[in-house]
Design a protein around this motif. Structure first.
Motif, PDB file in Angstrom:
ATOM      1  N   UNK A   1     -19.356 -21.568  41.854  1.00  0.00           N
ATOM      2  CA  UNK A   1     -18.898 -22.959  42.006  1.00  0.00           C
ATOM      3  C   UNK A   1     -19.445 -23.857  40.918  1.00  0.00           C
ATOM      4  N   UNK A   2     -19.527 -25.097  41.196  1.00  0.00           N
ATOM      5  CA  UNK A   2     -19.880 -26.279  40.010  1.00  0.00           C
ATOM      6  C   UNK A   2     -20.716 -27.290  40.764  1.00  0.00           C
ATOM      7  N   UNK A   3     -21.794 -27.569  39.953  1.00  0.00           N
ATOM      8  CA  UNK A   3     -22.719 -28.738  40.125  1.00  0.00           C
ATOM      9  C   UNK A   3     -22.230 -29.918  39.334  1.00  0.00           C
ATOM     10  N   UNK A   4     -21.809 -30.766  39.836  1.00  0.00           N
ATOM     11  CA  UNK A   4     -21.305 -31.859  39.305  1.00  0.00           C
ATOM     12  C   UNK A   4     -22.329 -33.118  39.199  1.00  0.00           C
ATOM     13  N   UNK A   5     -22.817 -33.667  37.951  1.00  0.00           N
ATOM     14  CA  UNK A   5     -23.677 -34.884  38.099  1.00  0.00           C
ATOM     15  C   UNK A   5     -22.938 -35.995  37.489  1.00  0.00           C
ATOM     16  N   UNK A   6     -22.929 -37.034  38.140  1.00  0.00           N
ATOM     17  CA  UNK A   6     -22.133 -38.055  37.895  1.00  0.00           C
ATOM     18  C   UNK A   6     -22.543 -39.171  36.866  1.00  0.00           C
ATOM     19  N   UNK A   7     -24.089 -38.811  36.739  1.00  0.00           N
ATOM     20  CA  UNK A   7     -24.694 -39.709  35.778  1.00  0.00           C
ATOM     21  C   UNK A   7     -24.767 -39.352  34.267  1.00  0.00           C
ATOM     22  N   UNK A   8     -24.002 -40.385  33.502  1.00  0.00           N
ATOM     23  CA  UNK A   8     -23.882 -39.829  32.041  1.00  0.00           C
ATOM     24  C   UNK A   8     -25.129 -39.861  31.223  1.00  0.00           C
TER      25      UNK A   8
ATOM     26  N   UNK B   1      -9.998 -31.044  44.468  1.00  0.00           N
ATOM     27  CA  UNK B   1      -9.940 -29.722  43.739  1.00  0.00           C
ATOM     28  C   UNK B   1     -10.411 -28.667  44.298  1.00  0.00           C
ATOM     29  N   UNK B   2     -11.672 -28.916  45.135  1.00  0.00           N
ATOM     30  CA  UNK B   2     -12.473 -27.835  45.764  1.00  0.00           C
ATOM     31  C   UNK B   2     -11.928 -27.495  47.033  1.00  0.00           C
ATOM     32  N   UNK B   3     -10.926 -28.327  47.675  1.00  0.00           N
ATOM     33  CA  UNK B   3     -10.391 -28.093  49.111  1.00  0.00           C
ATOM     34  C   UNK B   3     -11.638 -28.347  49.889  1.00  0.00           C
TER      35      UNK B   3
ATOM     36  N   UNK C   1     -12.324 -25.006  40.249  1.00  0.00           N
ATOM     37  CA  UNK C   1     -12.352 -25.223  41.488  1.00  0.00           C
ATOM     38  C   UNK C   1     -11.306 -25.009  42.385  1.00  0.00           C
ATOM     39  N   UNK C   2     -10.125 -25.299  41.770  1.00  0.00           N
ATOM     40  CA  UNK C   2      -8.801 -25.113  42.278  1.00  0.00           C
ATOM     41  C   UNK C   2      -8.728 -23.288  42.404  1.00  0.00           C
ATOM     42  N   UNK C   3      -9.088 -22.783  41.198  1.00  0.00           N
ATOM     43  CA  UNK C   3      -8.789 -21.274  41.182  1.00  0.00           C
ATOM     44  C   UNK C   3      -9.824 -20.693  42.578  1.00  0.00           C
ATOM     45  N   UNK C   4     -10.880 -21.286  42.570  1.00  0.00           N
ATOM     46  CA  UNK C   4     -11.994 -20.720  43.656  1.00  0.00           C
ATOM     47  C   UNK C   4     -11.467 -20.889  45.177  1.00  0.00           C
TER      48      UNK C   4
ATOM     49  N   UNK D   1     -18.623 -24.928  47.423  1.00  0.00           N
ATOM     50  CA  UNK D   1     -18.539 -24.507  46.094  1.00  0.00           C
ATOM     51  C   UNK D   1     -18.688 -25.712  45.415  1.00  0.00           C
ATOM     52  N   UNK D   2     -19.135 -26.701  45.756  1.00  0.00           N
ATOM     53  CA  UNK D   2     -19.102 -27.685  44.864  1.00  0.00           C
ATOM     54  C   UNK D   2     -20.480 -28.676  45.173  1.00  0.00           C
TER      55      UNK D   2
END
Length: 673
Positions: free
Chosen positions: A629-636, A499-501, A667-670, A570-571
């Protein structure tokens, strides 16, 4: 030159400094500069959280310079990283000094000071101590390579002005540098040294002694505070930048270790100077220690094994006998004096560490002990050996007495307020809770009248986090396990990168996880993917920054060391909450001690460690005013566990969501912007 009363105020000086560096005044920078000015004026310590882009270096340098010039004093600025030292000395301070000269009547002076081991020792280089490289290495090819490197150091010595190891490019391995440098204990002193007048370390100390601002590192600050021998010039104010690293760096300086190989090296060295039978006794003590340690499993010690008592006592007594045979210092030629001094330093270190280990368990209550002892392993696979380590259970008491008790201290970083306040780190620094420090308040019903006075200030950040960044917690994923990244995590990472390319920094809790993700996704993604270890970290970050579609995966050094503003990043993906290893001996001992005192050991130690790293990792996203951008934390667990609120409150105030599709759309828009 203006008199003290005629000096311009901090606000006027800050205006000139900001203009000189091509910046513009920020509200947070002004607030921080005034807080530092007040702390210096009142002697009350201050902790300032200043987000990226605040301009915190100028916010503390300007009031520090004002104080130094007004009082004829020296201010010490301590940093954790070489990168920040270089930024201060090579960029910030020269420009500030030039800008403030017309206002102050003279240019403020500054110097950098490091530990003696960081400077080339001309006496040792030219044979003052003929150390056998076999003490360090047993591979003849490695010894031959060392010879070539030392020849290069001889050539460098003829051209360098400062003899600073960091100026040697490319550098040399530690084993080679040890052949041409000395510790403070090993130095024979400028008065006795035949090249003392040309000593690089002494020149650096002399220059620092006359400077308004002395830039150093946390390790040297700790040595100056803890070891009872001043290595920094006399000062009344200390600024601790990157203060979130202070406790770990001080702990490192205060940690000692003992291994049979170290005893053997000391025995060979002293064998050239004393009766061989005395040196053989030390060598035999080292062999005995090796036999005892090899029979014991790696673990934290709650008591001293009886076999270890005998082995450590033998090392202590043999080292004392060697010291007695060496005799007291006497007049002799400099070459012999160098060998004696190096041997003396090695024996002192052995004896001191053995005594510290032998007395570590005199206090029966583990929660009240000063030190933690554990047996570990080190060395490459196939040649690993046992090593005993001893580290302070806490360093807060040492810092309270020997840092906060001696100088006015300014602590600053982009990451200090954990869980919404400064108390988590204050406890580690040896300071009382902030409310108790301010008012004697509710959190401390019996306040300590001798507790250091301090205040905390969060000046925020110029970034609009809620509009510039998204915090995505992958709440639907399973909790992380111990068997690597599950397929669902790899799918999640792939979706975010696509998504972020590309343009993604993957921060993993282990090198194993970073490599697993790289191997699984390289053939699956259409964009380039780099992994830490493919090249030097500096080169990888450079490639990542220069090529927008490229992503970079790695571990610990990337959590704090990456500064990539602009569209190349951006991610930021964080695979799991970065708790310390549960079997870490020091972490386990500190948690147990906290629990024994009625506190929450997990929250105080492990969660605080994780909160610091999470905040540092998330801070990689916004490095410039136009970044998004995005900070993605995978740990629920960040969303579901009881401690999740503490961790989330430690992060920048991004817009939160657990909606994957919204994140992918953003992310795609960015990418198309």
């Amino acid at each position: 030159m203006p008199t003290t009363t005629e000096l311009p105020g901090v606000a006027e000086l800050l205006e000139a400094a900001v203009t000189a560096v091509g910046g513009r005044r920020r509200e947070g920078q002004d607030a921080m500069a005034q807080a530092v000015r007040r702390a210096i004026a009142t002697g009350e310590h201050v902790a300032v959280q200043a987000g990226t882009g605040t301009g915190k270096s100028l916010a503390y340098l300007v009031p520090a310079i004002h104080h130094a010039v007004a009082k004829g004093a020296t201010v010490v600025v301590s940093t954790a990283t070489i990168a920040l030292q270089r930024q201060l000395v090579d960029r910030d301070l020269p420009r500030v000094a030039k800008a403030l000269k017309p206002l102050l009547g003279r240019a403020p002076t500054f110097a950098i000071l490091k530990g003696r081991r960081n400077y080339l020792c001309l006496n040792k280089l030219h044979g003052g101590d003929e150390q056998d490289p076999a003490d360090e290495l047993f591979d003849p090819f490695a010894i031959s390579a060392m010879g070539r490197q030392i020849k290069r150091l001889h050539e460098w010595a003829d051209t360098t002005d400062k003899g600073d190891r960091d100026e040697l490019v490319p550098g040399v391995p530690d084993s080679t540098w040890r052949q041409v440098s000395v510790t403070a204990r090993e130095c024979i002193g400028a008065a006795k040294c035949p090249v003392g007048d040309d000593c690089f370390a002494e020149r650096a100390r002399a220059e620092a002694g006359h400077a308004d601002i002395v830039v150093t590192n946390h390790a040297l600050l700790a040595i100056d505070a803890l070891e009872g021998r001043p290595v920094l010039p006399e000062h009344d104010v200390v600024v601790v930048d990157e203060a979130h690293e202070l406790v770990d760096r001080v702990t490192g300086v205060a940690t000692a270790e003992l291994a049979s190989g170290v005893v053997g090296i000391a025995a060979r060295r002293v064998g050239k100077l004393v009766d061989q039978a005395v040196a053989d006794r030390l060598a035999e003590a080292g062999e005995g220690l090796a036999m005892v340690l090899e029979d014991l499993p790696p673990a934290r010690w709650d008591s001293l094994p009886q076999a270890a008592v005998g082995a450590l006592s033998a090392v202590r007594d043999a080292a004392a006998a060697c010291k007695q045979s060496l005799g007291s210092e006497r007049r002799e030629d400099p070459e012999a004096a160098t060998g004696r001094k190096v041997a003396q330093a090695a024996l002192d270190e052995l004896a001191d560490t053995a005594v510290r280990l032998l007395t570590a368990f005199e206090e029966p209550d583990p929660a009240k002990r000063r030190d933690v002892v554990w047996l570990g392993e080190q060395g490459p696979d196939g040649a690993r050996h046992k090593v005993l380590r001893i580290a302070p259970l806490w360093v807060g008491g040492l810092l309270r007495e020997r840092l906060f008790g001696r100088s006015t201290v300014v602590l600053t970083s982009a990451t200090l307020a954990l869980g919404g306040n400064f108390d988590a780190l204050a406890r580690q620094w040896g300071l009382p809770p902030e409310k108790a420090a301010d008012t004697g308040g509710e959190n401390d019903p019996i306040p300590d009248p001798d507790a250091p006075k301090w205040s905390g200030l969060d000046v925020g950040s110029p970034f609009a986090h809620g509009r510039s960044g998204i915090l995505y917690v992958a709440k639907r994923l399973p909790p992380p396990g111990r068997d690597g990244l599950p397929p669902a995590y790899l799918d999640e990472i792939a979706g975010l990168v696509e998504a972020a390319g590309g343009r993604t920094l993957g921060l993993f809790s282990s090198m194993r996880a970073a490599k697993q993700a790289t191997e699984a996704l390289r053939g699956r993604l259409d964009t380039p993917l780099l992994c830490q270890g493919d090249d030097s970290t500096m080169q990888l970050v450079k490639k990542f920054a220069e090529d927008e579609p490229t992503s970079l995966f790695g571990t610990l050094s990337l959590w704090q060391g990456v500064d990539v503003p602009g569209p190349s990043l951006s991610c930021v993906i964080i695979d799991r909450i970065p708790f310390p290893r549960p079997d870490d001996p020091l972490v386990a001992a500190r948690q147990r001690a906290t629990d024994a005192r009625g506190g929450n050991g997990f929250l105080t130690v492990s969660a605080t460690h994780a909160a610091l790293l999470l905040a540092q990792g998330a801070g990689r996203l916004l490095r410039g005013m136009d970044d998004r951008g995005v900070v993605a934390i995978l740990d629920p667990r960040l969303a579901t566990a009881r401690y999740g609120g503490f961790l989330r409150a430690s992060l920048p105030p991004f817009w939160p969501t657990d909606d994957r599709e919204k994140v992918h759309g953003a992310l795609r828009r960015l990418r198309g912007a």
